[in-house]
Scaffold this motif. Structure first.
Motif, PDB file in Angstrom:
ATOM      1  N   ALA A   1       0.857  -1.185   0.000  1.00  0.00           N
ATOM      2  CA  ALA A   1       0.000   0.000   0.000  1.00  0.00           C
ATOM      3  C   ALA A   1       0.889   1.229   0.000  1.00  0.00           C
ATOM      4  N   ALA A   2       0.611   2.179  -0.854  1.00  0.00           N
ATOM      5  CA  ALA A   2       1.341   3.445  -0.867  1.00  0.00           C
ATOM      6  C   ALA A   2       0.573   4.438   0.000  1.00  0.00           C
ATOM      7  N   ALA A   3       1.237   4.946   1.037  1.00  0.00           N
ATOM      8  CA  ALA A   3       0.551   5.751   2.051  1.00  0.00           C
ATOM      9  C   ALA A   3       0.867   7.241   1.904  1.00  0.00           C
ATOM     10  N   HIS A   4      -0.023   8.068   2.450  1.00  0.00           N
ATOM     11  CA  HIS A   4       0.119   9.516   2.383  1.00  0.00           C
ATOM     12  C   HIS A   4       0.861  10.040   3.614  1.00  0.00           C
ATOM     13  N   VAL A   5       1.114  11.334   3.615  1.00  0.00           N
ATOM     14  CA  VAL A   5       1.775  12.022   4.723  1.00  0.00           C
ATOM     15  C   VAL A   5       0.751  12.912   5.425  1.00  0.00           C
TER      16      VAL A   5
ATOM     17  N   ASP B   1       4.499   8.828  -4.974  1.00  0.00           N
ATOM     18  CA  ASP B   1       3.674   9.975  -5.331  1.00  0.00           C
ATOM     19  C   ASP B   1       2.468  10.103  -4.406  1.00  0.00           C
ATOM     20  N   THR B   2       2.012   8.989  -3.799  1.00  0.00           N
ATOM     21  CA  THR B   2       0.922   9.086  -2.826  1.00  0.00           C
ATOM     22  C   THR B   2       1.314   9.975  -1.654  1.00  0.00           C
ATOM     23  N   ALA B   3       2.602   9.969  -1.302  1.00  0.00           N
ATOM     24  CA  ALA B   3       3.119  10.827  -0.246  1.00  0.00           C
ATOM     25  C   ALA B   3       3.476  12.225  -0.762  1.00  0.00           C
TER      26      ALA B   3
ATOM     27  N   VAL C   1       9.251  -2.872   3.438  1.00  0.00           N
ATOM     28  CA  VAL C   1       9.140  -1.457   3.098  1.00  0.00           C
ATOM     29  C   VAL C   1      10.018  -1.199   1.878  1.00  0.00           C
ATOM     30  N   ALA C   2       9.398  -0.853   0.776  1.00  0.00           N
ATOM     31  CA  ALA C   2      10.116  -0.473  -0.439  1.00  0.00           C
ATOM     32  C   ALA C   2       9.960   1.033  -0.612  1.00  0.00           C
ATOM     33  N   CYS C   3      11.041   1.702  -0.998  1.00  0.00           N
ATOM     34  CA  CYS C   3      11.086   3.162  -0.926  1.00  0.00           C
ATOM     35  C   CYS C   3      11.388   3.790  -2.280  1.00  0.00           C
ATOM     36  N   GLY C   4      10.722   4.895  -2.543  1.00  0.00           N
ATOM     37  CA  GLY C   4      10.855   5.565  -3.820  1.00  0.00           C
ATOM     38  C   GLY C   4      12.171   6.308  -3.978  1.00  0.00           C
TER      39      GLY C   4
ATOM     40  N   HIS D   1       0.760  -8.921  -8.605  1.00  0.00           N
ATOM     41  CA  HIS D   1       0.796  -8.540  -7.200  1.00  0.00           C
ATOM     42  C   HIS D   1       0.322  -7.085  -7.143  1.00  0.00           C
ATOM     43  N   ALA D   2       0.487  -6.405  -6.030  1.00  0.00           N
ATOM     44  CA  ALA D   2      -0.100  -5.072  -5.906  1.00  0.00           C
ATOM     45  C   ALA D   2       0.884  -4.071  -5.330  1.00  0.00           C
ATOM     46  N   LEU D   3       0.898  -2.895  -5.926  1.00  0.00           N
ATOM     47  CA  LEU D   3       1.553  -1.724  -5.345  1.00  0.00           C
ATOM     48  C   LEU D   3       0.630  -0.556  -5.671  1.00  0.00           C
ATOM     49  N   LEU D   4      -0.277  -0.271  -4.742  1.00  0.00           N
ATOM     50  CA  LEU D   4      -1.441   0.559  -5.041  1.00  0.00           C
ATOM     51  C   LEU D   4      -1.682   1.630  -3.985  1.00  0.00           C
ATOM     52  N   GLY D   5      -1.944   2.841  -4.443  1.00  0.00           N
ATOM     53  CA  GLY D   5      -2.366   3.883  -3.522  1.00  0.00           C
ATOM     54  C   GLY D   5      -3.733   3.601  -2.941  1.00  0.00           C
ATOM     55  N   ILE D   6      -4.629   3.006  -3.720  1.00  0.00           N
ATOM     56  CA  ILE D   6      -5.983   2.786  -3.219  1.00  0.00           C
ATOM     57  C   ILE D   6      -6.000   1.810  -2.051  1.00  0.00           C
TER      58      ILE D   6
END
Length: 386
Positions: free
Chosen positions: A36-40, A81-83, A114-117, A270-275
Protein backbone atom coordinates in the motif's frame (compact mmCIF):
# COMPACT_ATOMS: atom_id res chain seq x y z
CA UNK A 1 -29.29 12.38 7.44
CA UNK A 2 -26.98 14.43 5.25
CA UNK A 3 -27.59 16.79 2.35
CA UNK A 4 -24.95 16.05 -0.28
CA UNK A 5 -24.23 17.84 -3.55
CA UNK A 6 -24.26 15.98 -6.86
CA UNK A 7 -22.25 16.45 -10.04
CA UNK A 8 -25.36 18.10 -11.54
CA UNK A 9 -25.16 20.89 -8.89
CA UNK A 10 -28.20 19.61 -7.01
CA UNK A 11 -28.53 18.90 -3.29
CA UNK A 12 -29.91 15.50 -2.33
CA UNK A 13 -30.52 13.76 1.01
CA UNK A 14 -28.30 10.83 1.93
CA UNK A 15 -28.52 8.38 4.80
CA UNK A 16 -25.64 6.09 5.76
CA UNK A 17 -26.38 2.48 4.93
CA UNK A 18 -23.11 0.55 4.96
CA UNK A 19 -21.97 -2.00 7.56
CA UNK A 20 -18.33 -1.19 8.43
CA UNK A 21 -15.67 -3.82 7.81
CA UNK A 22 -13.64 -4.32 10.96
CA UNK A 23 -9.88 -4.17 10.35
CA UNK A 24 -7.99 -7.31 11.37
CA UNK A 25 -4.88 -9.32 10.59
CA UNK A 26 -5.09 -12.10 7.97
CA UNK A 27 -5.58 -15.52 9.52
CA UNK A 28 -3.41 -17.28 6.93
CA UNK A 29 -0.40 -16.28 4.80
CA UNK A 30 -1.36 -14.30 1.72
CA UNK A 31 -0.52 -15.59 -1.76
CA UNK A 32 -0.14 -12.11 -3.24
CA UNK A 33 2.39 -9.49 -2.17
CA UNK A 34 0.52 -6.27 -1.56
CA UNK A 35 2.21 -2.91 -1.04
CA UNK A 36 0.00 0.00 0.00
CA UNK A 37 1.34 3.44 -0.87
CA UNK A 38 0.55 5.75 2.05
CA UNK A 39 0.12 9.52 2.38
CA UNK A 40 1.78 12.02 4.72
CA UNK A 41 -0.18 13.71 7.53
CA UNK A 42 0.52 17.42 8.03
CA UNK A 43 0.87 19.22 11.33
CA UNK A 44 -1.23 22.34 10.66
CA UNK A 45 -0.16 24.03 13.91
CA UNK A 46 3.45 24.08 12.73
CA UNK A 47 2.79 24.67 9.04
CA UNK A 48 4.16 27.97 7.69
CA UNK A 49 3.89 29.24 4.12
CA UNK A 50 2.59 25.88 2.89
CA UNK A 51 3.10 26.65 -0.81
CA UNK A 52 6.70 27.83 -0.45
CA UNK A 53 8.38 25.85 2.34
CA UNK A 54 9.02 22.32 3.55
CA UNK A 55 5.90 20.65 4.98
CA UNK A 56 5.46 20.28 8.71
CA UNK A 57 4.74 16.59 9.26
CA UNK A 58 2.79 15.05 12.13
CA UNK A 59 5.20 12.15 12.50
CA UNK A 60 3.28 10.30 15.20
CA UNK A 61 0.05 10.23 13.18
CA UNK A 62 1.85 9.49 9.90
CA UNK A 63 3.59 6.45 11.40
CA UNK A 64 0.46 5.28 13.22
CA UNK A 65 -1.35 5.16 9.87
CA UNK A 66 1.40 2.92 8.49
CA UNK A 67 1.20 0.67 11.51
CA UNK A 68 -2.51 0.14 10.86
CA UNK A 69 -1.71 -1.01 7.33
CA UNK A 70 0.90 -3.43 8.66
CA UNK A 71 -1.55 -4.75 11.26
CA UNK A 72 -3.71 -5.89 8.34
CA UNK A 73 -0.94 -7.79 6.57
CA UNK A 74 -0.10 -5.13 3.99
CA UNK A 75 3.43 -4.04 3.12
CA UNK A 76 4.38 -0.43 2.48
CA UNK A 77 5.54 1.53 -0.55
CA UNK A 78 7.07 4.58 1.09
CA UNK A 79 7.74 8.11 -0.15
CA UNK A 80 5.97 7.59 -3.47
CA UNK A 81 3.67 9.97 -5.33
CA UNK A 82 0.92 9.09 -2.83
CA UNK A 83 3.12 10.83 -0.25
CA UNK A 84 3.14 13.90 -2.55
CA UNK A 85 6.72 13.52 -3.77
CA UNK A 86 7.30 16.59 -5.91
CA UNK A 87 3.82 17.87 -5.04
CA UNK A 88 4.38 19.36 -1.60
CA UNK A 89 6.89 16.90 -0.11
CA UNK A 90 10.56 17.48 -0.86
CA UNK A 91 13.41 14.94 -0.79
CA UNK A 92 14.70 15.97 2.64
CA UNK A 93 11.27 15.32 4.15
CA UNK A 94 10.90 12.10 2.16
CA UNK A 95 14.23 10.79 3.44
CA UNK A 96 13.27 11.53 7.03
CA UNK A 97 9.97 9.75 6.38
CA UNK A 98 11.81 6.73 4.96
CA UNK A 99 14.18 6.52 7.93
CA UNK A 100 11.41 6.83 10.50
CA UNK A 101 9.24 4.27 8.69
CA UNK A 102 12.05 1.73 8.39
CA UNK A 103 12.79 2.01 12.11
CA UNK A 104 9.11 1.52 12.93
CA UNK A 105 8.86 -1.49 10.60
CA UNK A 106 11.70 -3.27 12.42
CA UNK A 107 9.71 -3.12 15.65
CA UNK A 108 6.39 -4.24 14.16
CA UNK A 109 5.41 -7.86 14.88
CA UNK A 110 4.27 -8.46 11.27
CA UNK A 111 7.82 -7.73 9.97
CA UNK A 112 6.46 -5.87 6.96
CA UNK A 113 8.45 -5.12 3.83
CA UNK A 114 9.14 -1.46 3.10
CA UNK A 115 10.12 -0.47 -0.44
CA UNK A 116 11.09 3.16 -0.93
CA UNK A 117 10.85 5.56 -3.82
CA UNK A 118 14.15 6.65 -5.42
CA UNK A 119 14.00 9.68 -7.67
CA UNK A 120 15.87 12.76 -8.83
CA UNK A 121 13.62 15.40 -7.27
CA UNK A 122 16.36 16.96 -5.12
CA UNK A 123 18.16 18.20 -8.24
CA UNK A 124 17.12 20.52 -11.07
CA UNK A 125 18.58 21.15 -14.49
CA UNK A 126 19.70 17.55 -15.05
CA UNK A 127 20.86 17.84 -18.66
CA UNK A 128 22.95 14.68 -19.17
CA UNK A 129 22.62 10.94 -18.48
CA UNK A 130 25.53 11.22 -16.04
CA UNK A 131 23.76 13.93 -14.05
CA UNK A 132 20.51 11.94 -13.91
CA UNK A 133 22.41 8.83 -12.77
CA UNK A 134 24.25 10.79 -10.08
CA UNK A 135 20.98 12.22 -8.74
CA UNK A 136 19.35 8.79 -8.59
CA UNK A 137 22.46 7.34 -6.94
CA UNK A 138 22.43 10.01 -4.21
CA UNK A 139 18.96 8.93 -3.14
CA UNK A 140 19.56 5.20 -3.64
CA UNK A 141 22.61 5.23 -1.39
CA UNK A 142 20.74 7.10 1.35
CA UNK A 143 17.82 4.65 1.23
CA UNK A 144 20.03 1.57 1.21
CA UNK A 145 22.00 2.96 4.15
CA UNK A 146 18.70 3.09 6.05
CA UNK A 147 17.90 -0.52 5.08
CA UNK A 148 15.24 0.08 2.43
CA UNK A 149 14.53 -1.72 -0.83
CA UNK A 150 14.60 0.54 -3.89
CA UNK A 151 11.69 1.48 -6.13
CA UNK A 152 13.22 3.29 -9.10
CA UNK A 153 10.56 5.93 -9.64
CA UNK A 154 10.00 7.43 -13.05
CA UNK A 155 11.88 10.75 -13.35
CA UNK A 156 10.75 13.83 -15.23
CA UNK A 157 14.42 14.54 -15.94
CA UNK A 158 14.41 12.02 -18.81
CA UNK A 159 11.43 13.48 -20.65
CA UNK A 160 12.64 17.03 -19.98
CA UNK A 161 15.71 16.38 -22.15
CA UNK A 162 13.84 14.27 -24.71
CA UNK A 163 15.83 11.17 -23.76
CA UNK A 164 15.89 8.24 -26.15
CA UNK A 165 16.17 4.54 -25.26
CA UNK A 166 19.98 4.69 -25.13
CA UNK A 167 19.87 7.23 -22.30
CA UNK A 168 17.35 5.20 -20.33
CA UNK A 169 19.48 2.07 -20.77
CA UNK A 170 22.65 3.86 -19.68
CA UNK A 171 21.06 5.12 -16.46
CA UNK A 172 18.82 2.19 -15.55
CA UNK A 173 21.46 -0.43 -16.34
CA UNK A 174 23.78 1.10 -13.75
CA UNK A 175 21.03 1.61 -11.18
CA UNK A 176 19.80 -1.98 -11.44
CA UNK A 177 23.22 -3.58 -11.48
CA UNK A 178 24.66 -1.57 -8.57
CA UNK A 179 21.67 -1.99 -6.22
CA UNK A 180 22.27 -3.94 -3.02
CA UNK A 181 19.12 -6.02 -3.53
CA UNK A 182 16.66 -6.53 -6.40
CA UNK A 183 14.84 -3.35 -7.34
CA UNK A 184 11.27 -2.58 -8.30
CA UNK A 185 10.94 -0.61 -11.53
CA UNK A 186 8.21 2.01 -11.84
CA UNK A 187 6.24 2.86 -14.99
CA UNK A 188 3.90 5.74 -14.28
CA UNK A 189 1.58 6.83 -17.05
CA UNK A 190 0.91 10.37 -18.22
CA UNK A 191 -2.50 10.30 -16.55
CA UNK A 192 -0.66 10.35 -13.21
CA UNK A 193 1.94 12.88 -14.34
CA UNK A 194 1.67 14.54 -17.77
CA UNK A 195 5.40 15.37 -17.64
CA UNK A 196 6.15 11.65 -18.03
CA UNK A 197 4.63 11.36 -21.51
CA UNK A 198 6.88 9.25 -23.72
CA UNK A 199 8.68 7.49 -20.89
CA UNK A 200 11.26 4.84 -21.87
CA UNK A 201 12.05 6.95 -24.93
CA UNK A 202 8.93 6.31 -27.00
CA UNK A 203 5.35 7.50 -27.19
CA UNK A 204 4.47 4.13 -28.75
CA UNK A 205 3.27 1.77 -26.02
CA UNK A 206 4.46 -1.38 -27.81
CA UNK A 207 7.94 0.04 -28.40
CA UNK A 208 8.23 1.23 -24.80
CA UNK A 209 7.14 -2.21 -23.58
CA UNK A 210 9.68 -3.99 -25.75
CA UNK A 211 12.43 -1.74 -24.42
CA UNK A 212 11.71 -2.20 -20.72
CA UNK A 213 11.23 -5.97 -21.11
CA UNK A 214 14.65 -6.16 -22.75
CA UNK A 215 16.10 -4.06 -19.93
CA UNK A 216 14.73 -6.49 -17.36
CA UNK A 217 15.87 -9.55 -19.33
CA UNK A 218 19.47 -8.31 -19.28
CA UNK A 219 19.68 -8.92 -15.52
CA UNK A 220 16.43 -10.40 -14.18
CA UNK A 221 18.05 -11.54 -10.93
CA UNK A 222 18.38 -7.89 -9.90
CA UNK A 223 14.75 -6.99 -10.68
CA UNK A 224 12.17 -7.94 -8.04
CA UNK A 225 9.39 -6.66 -10.28
CA UNK A 226 7.89 -3.73 -12.12
CA UNK A 227 4.98 -1.55 -11.06
CA UNK A 228 2.84 -0.52 -14.02
CA UNK A 229 0.35 2.33 -13.62
CA UNK A 230 -1.15 2.80 -17.06
CA UNK A 231 -4.80 1.98 -16.25
CA UNK A 232 -4.79 -0.48 -19.16
CA UNK A 233 -5.75 -4.01 -18.13
CA UNK A 234 -5.10 -5.62 -21.51
CA UNK A 235 -1.62 -4.14 -21.78
CA UNK A 236 -0.71 -5.26 -18.26
CA UNK A 237 -1.85 -8.82 -18.92
CA UNK A 238 0.14 -8.98 -22.16
CA UNK A 239 3.20 -7.43 -20.55
CA UNK A 240 2.95 -9.77 -17.54
CA UNK A 241 2.99 -12.82 -19.80
CA UNK A 242 6.36 -11.74 -21.25
CA UNK A 243 8.21 -11.19 -17.98
CA UNK A 244 11.14 -13.49 -17.15
CA UNK A 245 10.47 -16.21 -14.59
CA UNK A 246 10.60 -14.85 -11.06
CA UNK A 247 10.05 -11.17 -11.98
CA UNK A 248 6.77 -9.88 -10.60
CA UNK A 249 4.21 -7.56 -12.07
CA UNK A 250 3.04 -5.17 -9.35
CA UNK A 251 -0.19 -3.68 -10.59
CA UNK A 252 -0.61 0.03 -10.12
CA UNK A 253 -3.94 -0.05 -11.97
CA UNK A 254 -6.36 1.54 -9.53
CA UNK A 255 -9.25 0.83 -11.95
CA UNK A 256 -8.76 -2.88 -12.70
CA UNK A 257 -6.88 -4.29 -9.71
CA UNK A 258 -9.42 -6.97 -8.79
CA UNK A 259 -9.16 -9.16 -11.95
CA UNK A 260 -5.45 -8.41 -12.37
CA UNK A 261 -4.57 -9.60 -8.87
CA UNK A 262 -6.82 -12.66 -9.18
CA UNK A 263 -5.15 -13.54 -12.48
CA UNK A 264 -6.11 -15.85 -15.31
CA UNK A 265 -5.23 -19.17 -13.70
CA UNK A 266 -1.71 -19.10 -15.12
CA UNK A 267 -0.38 -15.66 -14.25
CA UNK A 268 -1.41 -12.98 -11.78
CA UNK A 269 -0.31 -9.55 -10.65
CA UNK A 270 0.80 -8.54 -7.20
CA UNK A 271 -0.10 -5.07 -5.91
CA UNK A 272 1.55 -1.72 -5.35
CA UNK A 273 -1.44 0.56 -5.04
CA UNK A 274 -2.37 3.88 -3.52
CA UNK A 275 -5.98 2.79 -3.22
CA UNK A 276 -5.02 -0.05 -0.85
CA UNK A 277 -4.19 2.56 1.79
CA UNK A 278 -7.79 3.78 1.59
CA UNK A 279 -9.49 0.37 1.37
CA UNK A 280 -7.16 -1.62 3.62
CA UNK A 281 -9.80 -3.73 5.45
CA UNK A 282 -11.44 -4.79 2.17
CA UNK A 283 -8.10 -5.37 0.44
CA UNK A 284 -6.64 -7.43 3.27
CA UNK A 285 -9.70 -9.60 3.78
CA UNK A 286 -10.18 -10.08 0.04
CA UNK A 287 -6.58 -11.24 -0.34
CA UNK A 288 -7.12 -13.64 2.56
CA UNK A 289 -10.17 -15.08 0.76
CA UNK A 290 -8.14 -15.42 -2.45
CA UNK A 291 -5.43 -17.31 -0.54
CA UNK A 292 -8.16 -19.69 0.66
CA UNK A 293 -9.40 -20.25 -2.89
CA UNK A 294 -12.63 -18.35 -2.17
CA UNK A 295 -13.04 -16.29 -5.32
CA UNK A 296 -16.66 -15.39 -4.53
CA UNK A 297 -15.75 -13.69 -1.24
CA UNK A 298 -12.73 -12.04 -2.88
CA UNK A 299 -14.94 -10.35 -5.46
CA UNK A 300 -17.74 -9.62 -3.00
CA UNK A 301 -15.32 -7.61 -0.86
CA UNK A 302 -13.51 -5.84 -3.69
CA UNK A 303 -16.40 -5.17 -6.09
CA UNK A 304 -17.84 -2.20 -4.16
CA UNK A 305 -14.35 -0.68 -3.76
CA UNK A 306 -13.86 -0.37 -7.52
CA UNK A 307 -16.38 2.49 -8.04
CA UNK A 308 -14.80 4.20 -5.04
CA UNK A 309 -11.30 3.82 -6.50
CA UNK A 310 -12.41 5.03 -9.92
CA UNK A 311 -13.87 8.15 -8.30
CA UNK A 312 -10.75 8.83 -6.22
CA UNK A 313 -8.52 8.32 -9.27
CA UNK A 314 -10.72 10.06 -11.83
CA UNK A 315 -9.15 12.64 -14.12
CA UNK A 316 -7.11 14.67 -13.37
CA UNK A 317 -5.75 11.44 -11.85
CA UNK A 318 -2.74 13.09 -10.18
CA UNK A 319 -5.07 14.65 -7.60
CA UNK A 320 -6.03 11.25 -6.15
CA UNK A 321 -3.98 11.86 -2.99
CA UNK A 322 -6.70 14.16 -1.71
CA UNK A 323 -9.22 11.30 -1.64
CA UNK A 324 -6.79 9.07 0.29
CA UNK A 325 -6.26 11.73 2.96
CA UNK A 326 -9.99 12.55 3.04
CA UNK A 327 -10.91 8.97 3.92
CA UNK A 328 -8.19 8.87 6.58
CA UNK A 329 -9.78 11.94 8.14
CA UNK A 330 -13.33 10.56 7.94
CA UNK A 331 -12.15 7.34 9.62
CA UNK A 332 -10.43 9.10 12.51
CA UNK A 333 -6.86 8.29 11.44
CA UNK A 334 -6.00 12.01 11.58
CA UNK A 335 -7.53 15.01 13.34
CA UNK A 336 -7.88 17.30 10.33
CA UNK A 337 -8.15 17.43 6.57
CA UNK A 338 -5.10 19.54 5.78
CA UNK A 339 -2.47 18.30 3.32
CA UNK A 340 1.06 19.46 2.43
CA UNK A 341 0.90 22.49 0.12
CA UNK A 342 -2.85 22.76 0.74
CA UNK A 343 -3.40 19.84 -1.66
CA UNK A 344 -6.89 19.17 -0.25
CA UNK A 345 -8.06 22.06 -2.47
CA UNK A 346 -7.25 20.02 -5.61
CA UNK A 347 -10.72 18.39 -5.52
CA UNK A 348 -14.19 19.90 -5.28
CA UNK A 349 -16.98 19.28 -2.80
CA UNK A 350 -19.04 17.19 -5.23
CA UNK A 351 -16.08 14.79 -5.52
CA UNK A 352 -15.74 14.49 -1.76
CA UNK A 353 -19.48 13.91 -1.44
CA UNK A 354 -19.32 11.06 -3.95
CA UNK A 355 -16.28 9.54 -2.21
CA UNK A 356 -18.28 9.66 1.03
CA UNK A 357 -21.25 7.84 -0.54
CA UNK A 358 -19.12 5.16 -2.18
CA UNK A 359 -16.98 4.56 0.90
CA UNK A 360 -20.15 4.05 2.93
CA UNK A 361 -21.53 1.59 0.38
CA UNK A 362 -18.23 -0.35 0.41
CA UNK A 363 -18.27 -0.66 4.22
CA UNK A 364 -15.19 1.54 4.52
CA UNK A 365 -16.44 4.18 6.94
CA UNK A 366 -15.12 2.55 10.09
CA UNK A 367 -16.83 5.00 12.47
CA UNK A 368 -20.05 6.13 10.74
CA UNK A 369 -21.05 8.68 13.37
CA UNK A 370 -17.64 10.37 13.23
CA UNK A 371 -17.61 10.26 9.43
CA UNK A 372 -21.04 11.90 9.27
CA UNK A 373 -20.02 14.63 11.72
CA UNK A 374 -16.85 15.40 9.80
CA UNK A 375 -18.65 15.39 6.46
CA UNK A 376 -21.13 17.91 7.86
CA UNK A 377 -18.22 20.14 8.86
CA UNK A 378 -16.78 20.05 5.34
CA UNK A 379 -20.21 20.71 3.83
CA UNK A 380 -20.70 23.72 6.11
CA UNK A 381 -17.36 25.18 4.93
CA UNK A 382 -18.80 24.99 1.41
CA UNK A 383 -22.05 26.72 2.40
CA UNK A 384 -24.17 23.54 2.50
CA UNK A 385 -26.46 23.19 5.49
CA UNK A 386 -27.15 19.58 6.44
Amino acid sequence: MLTLPTAEARLEPYRLTGAPLLPRAPRIPLTRTAFAAAHVVSDPLRERNPWDSRPAVDWETTLAFRSRLWDQGLHLAEAMDTAQRGMGVDWATALELIRRTLRAAKDHPMRPRVACGVGTDHKTGLATPEAILAAYTDQAEAIEAAGGQLILMASRAFTAIGAGPATYRQVYRRLIDQAAQPVILHWLGAMFDPALTGYWGSADLAQASDFVLQLIAENPAKVDGIKISLLDRRHEEQFRARLPEGVRLYTGDDFNYAPLIEGDGTRHSHALLGIFAAIAPAASQALEALAQGDSATYHRLLAPTVPLSREIFRAPTRFYKAGIAFLAWLNGHQRHFIMPAGFQSSRDITHYAQVFRLADQAGLLARPDLAETRMKTLLALHGIDS
